[in-house]
Scaffold this motif. Structure first.
Motif, PDB file in Angstrom:
ATOM      1  N   SER A   1      -1.760   1.920  16.333  1.00  0.00           N
ATOM      2  CA  SER A   1      -1.677   0.313  17.791  1.00  0.00           C
ATOM      3  C   SER A   1      -2.134  -1.323  17.028  1.00  0.00           C
ATOM      4  O   SER A   1      -2.403  -0.565  15.918  1.00  0.00           O
ATOM      5  N   VAL A   2      -2.245  -1.655  18.341  1.00  0.00           N
ATOM      6  CA  VAL A   2      -2.877  -2.878  17.467  1.00  0.00           C
ATOM      7  C   VAL A   2      -3.775  -3.114  17.468  1.00  0.00           C
ATOM      8  O   VAL A   2      -4.314  -3.872  15.944  1.00  0.00           O
ATOM      9  N   ALA A   3      -4.638  -2.595  17.267  1.00  0.00           N
ATOM     10  CA  ALA A   3      -6.583  -2.873  16.983  1.00  0.00           C
ATOM     11  C   ALA A   3      -6.407  -2.090  15.589  1.00  0.00           C
ATOM     12  O   ALA A   3      -6.836  -2.518  14.386  1.00  0.00           O
ATOM     13  N   ALA A   4      -5.176  -0.977  15.619  1.00  0.00           N
ATOM     14  CA  ALA A   4      -5.809  -0.630  14.123  1.00  0.00           C
ATOM     15  C   ALA A   4      -4.414  -0.953  12.576  1.00  0.00           C
ATOM     16  O   ALA A   4      -5.352  -1.133  11.697  1.00  0.00           O
ATOM     17  N   GLN A   5      -3.981  -1.650  13.998  1.00  0.00           N
ATOM     18  CA  GLN A   5      -2.883  -2.192  12.105  1.00  0.00           C
ATOM     19  C   GLN A   5      -3.798  -3.428  11.692  1.00  0.00           C
ATOM     20  O   GLN A   5      -3.870  -3.721  10.984  1.00  0.00           O
ATOM     21  N   LEU A   6      -4.358  -4.308  13.050  1.00  0.00           N
ATOM     22  CA  LEU A   6      -5.059  -5.434  12.580  1.00  0.00           C
ATOM     23  C   LEU A   6      -6.580  -5.014  11.409  1.00  0.00           C
ATOM     24  O   LEU A   6      -7.025  -5.852  10.904  1.00  0.00           O
ATOM     25  N   ARG A   7      -6.883  -4.004  12.237  1.00  0.00           N
ATOM     26  CA  ARG A   7      -7.824  -3.762  11.050  1.00  0.00           C
ATOM     27  C   ARG A   7      -7.422  -2.740   9.906  1.00  0.00           C
ATOM     28  O   ARG A   7      -8.668  -3.706   8.803  1.00  0.00           O
ATOM     29  N   ALA A   8      -6.295  -3.173   9.226  1.00  0.00           N
ATOM     30  CA  ALA A   8      -5.965  -2.698   8.535  1.00  0.00           C
ATOM     31  C   ALA A   8      -5.337  -3.778   7.964  1.00  0.00           C
ATOM     32  O   ALA A   8      -5.445  -4.005   6.637  1.00  0.00           O
ATOM     33  N   LEU A   9      -5.161  -4.812   8.449  1.00  0.00           N
ATOM     34  CA  LEU A   9      -4.929  -6.006   7.570  1.00  0.00           C
ATOM     35  C   LEU A   9      -6.134  -6.934   7.312  1.00  0.00           C
ATOM     36  O   LEU A   9      -6.133  -7.000   6.552  1.00  0.00           O
ATOM     37  N   ARG A  10      -6.936  -6.718   8.649  1.00  0.00           N
ATOM     38  CA  ARG A  10      -8.090  -7.314   7.520  1.00  0.00           C
ATOM     39  C   ARG A  10      -8.750  -6.607   6.602  1.00  0.00           C
ATOM     40  O   ARG A  10      -9.327  -7.464   6.067  1.00  0.00           O
ATOM     41  N   ASP A  11      -8.803  -5.751   6.797  1.00  0.00           N
ATOM     42  CA  ASP A  11      -9.340  -4.512   5.039  1.00  0.00           C
ATOM     43  C   ASP A  11      -8.698  -5.419   4.539  1.00  0.00           C
ATOM     44  O   ASP A  11      -9.622  -5.650   3.385  1.00  0.00           O
TER      45      ASP A  11
END
Length: 411
Positions: A27-37
Motif C-alpha cells: 500500500s502507499v502507507a507501507a511504501q512511504l514507511r519503508a522509504l522514510r525508514d
C-alpha cells in the motif's frame, strides 16, 4: 567531538499503487514507511513526497509523477535522488524508464530502488534493465489475464462493467469459490425506465422527456437533473432488453461479447425497436462542437452570455436554417436558459468581418510571420542540440556495451 558525517543527500520519495485489480504490491502507507525508514538510515534528507493512487504504471500521465518530473527539470531542482520501493513503482514500461531516467541523469538526478540493488556500474545498469523488462512483461501479461478472465465472466452472463445501469442493481451469486455479480431489476427505478420508454414510444422528444422527469422531481443516476444526453443514452442502451455487451472497444481487436437474455429485461425487444425507429425519424441534423469537418466555424469557441455554456451549431428539422444554440437549451429544453438562437450565417459573417478589420491586418500578419520564423529557428536549434546529445550518449552506450560483451566473452 565534532560530527564529521557528510551532508545528507536531498531526496524525493515516490509511491504508487496500481489501478490493476490484481496488484499485489505494498500500500502507499507501507511504501512511504519503508522509504522514510531507508532515508533516515542512509543519510537522506526527504524534501518532497509524491503519491499516485489508483494509477497504472503503464502510463506516464500520472498527476504526481508528472509534477515530480517537472520539478526535476527546473533549474535548481530540490532533490538529487528519487527513492522508490521498486523500479516498477516508477514505471512498468521499458521505453518510459529509458526516456525518463535519461532525462533525470542529465539533470544529475538518480532513481534508486530501496529493494533492488542496481548501481551505476555496467553490471548494475544491466541488472536494472533486466528488472524493468521483467516488470513490463509482468504488467502486460497480467493485463491480458485480467481481460481474459473478464471476457469469460461476461460470456457467462456476469456483469463485469464498472457501472451498474440505471434500473438495475447488482446481486452477487456464488460461482465456484468466488462470488460474481449479476443484474437484477431495481424495484425503485424500474418504473422510471418503463415510463421513459413509454413517453418515447408515445412520440415525446428526449428534451421533453427530460423536462417531464425534472418537473416531477425525479433525478438521474448521479442524483442530478436529467439532461437530453442522459435520456438519449438510456433509450439507446440494449441492456434494458436483457442483452449483455462487453468489450466493444477491445484494444486487441477481439470481437465483443454479446449474450442474449443474460438477465431479466425491463422493456421488450419490440418496444425497444419501435423507440429506435421513432428516434431516428425525429433526430435533427446536429454538429458537435469538436466534430471534424463541421460546417459551423464557431462551434465550441463561443459561449452563452447568460449561463457561460458553449454554443453549438444546430440545423432545423427541415435542414433549411441553421443556428447557434446554448448547450443548456439543447440538453434541458425550454426555460433552461434565456439566450436566443442566433442565425448561424449572420453571426459568423459578423465575427469574420471583425477579425478582418481588427486582427488580420497587414502589419499583424507580417509580425506573425516574423514571430513564427523565429520560433521555428529556435525549435530547430534546440532539436539539433538534443540530437547531438542523444548521438553522444548513444555512442557512449555502444562503447560500454562493446566492453561488456568483451568481458562476457572472455570470462
Amino acid at each position: 567531538m565534532p560530527d564529521h558525517r557528510p551532508e545528507p543527500t536531498p531526496a524525493a520519495l515516490y509511491a504508487r499503487v496500481s489501478s490493476d485489480r490484481q496488484d499485489v504490491d505494498l500500500s502507499v502507507a507501507a511504501q512511504l514507511r519503508a522509504l522514510r525508514d531507508h532515508a533516515e538510515k542512509n543519510n537522506y534528507l526527504v524534501v518532497r513526497e509524491y503519491v499516485d493512487e489508483a494509477e497504472s504504471g503503464r502510463v506516464a500521465d500520472r498527476p504526481q509523477f508528472r509534477r515530480m518530473l517537472d520539478e526535476a527539470s527546473e533549474d535548481g531542482a530540490p532533490f538529487e535522488e528519487i527513492l522508490v520501493w521498486k523500479f516498477s513503482r516508477f514505471t512498468r514500461k521499458r521505453e518510459h524508464a529509458v526516456a525518463f531516467k535519461s532525462m533525470l541523469r542529465r539533470r544529475g538526478i538518480r532513481v534508486v530502488s530501496i529493494t533492488e540493488h542496481a548501481d551505476d556500474s555496467p553490471t548494475g545498469k544491466l541488472m536494472e534493465a533486466i528488472i524493468e523488462s521483467v516488470d513490463e512483461f509482468y504488467s502486460e501479461n497480467l493485463a491480458q489475464e485480467v481481460a481474459r478472465g473478464m471476457r469469460e465472466a461476461a460470456s457467462r452472463g456476469f456483469w463485469v462493467a464498472s457501472r451498474t445501469p440505471y434500473g438495475y442493481s447488482r446481486v452477487y451469486v456464488q460461482d465456484g469459490a468466488k462470488k460474481r455479480p449479476r443484474l437484477e431489476p431495481d424495484p425503485e427505478t424500474v418504473p422510471v425506465v418503463e415510463r421513459i420508454f413509454a413517453l418515447a414510444e408515445a412520440g415525446k422528444g428526449i428534451t421533453e422527456i427530460a423536462r417531464t422527469l425534472n418537473d416531477d422531481g425525479i433525478t438521474n443516476p448521479t442524483g442530478r437533473p436529467w439532461s437530453k444526453n442522459g435520456v438519449h443514452i438510456l433509450l439507446t442502451n440494449e441492456v434494458y432488453t436483457g442483452v449483455l455487451q462487453w468489450g466493444m472497444g477491445a484494444k486487441d481487436g477481439a470481437p465483443p461479447v454479446r449474450v442474449e437474455d443474460a438477465f431479466p429485461r425491463i422493456v421488450s425487444k419490440e418496444q425497444f425497436g419501435r423507440v429506435q425507429s421513432l428516434m431516428r425519424s425525429r433526430a435533427p441534423k446536429r454538429a458537435h462542437p469538436r466534430r471534424v469537418g463541421s460546417s459551423y466555424l464557431l462551434s465550441g469557441l463561443v459561449k452563452c452570455r447568460s449561463c457561460r455554456r458553449a454554443l453549438s451549431g444546430q440545423d432545423s428539422k427541415s435542414g433549411q436554417f441553421s443556428y447557434y444554440v446554448c448547450q443548456s437549451l439543447m440538453k434541458r429544453g425550454r426555460g433552461a436558459c434565456d439566450a436566443p438562437r442566433l442565425n448561424a450565417r449572420r453571426f459568423e459573417r459578423l465575427v469574420v468581418d471583425q477579425l478582418r478589420a481588427n486582427v488580420l491586418t497587414d502589419s499583424n500578419i507580417r509580425d506573425l510571420v516574423r514571430l513564427v520564423g523565429e520560433e521555428l529557428d529556435g525549435i530547430a536549434h534546440e532539436q539539433r542540440r538534443k540530437l547531438e546529445t542523444i548521438e553522444s550518449e548513444l555512442a557512449d552506450v555502444r562503447r560500454r556495451l562493446d566492453r561488456l560483451y568483451h568481458l562476457m566473452e572472455t570470462t
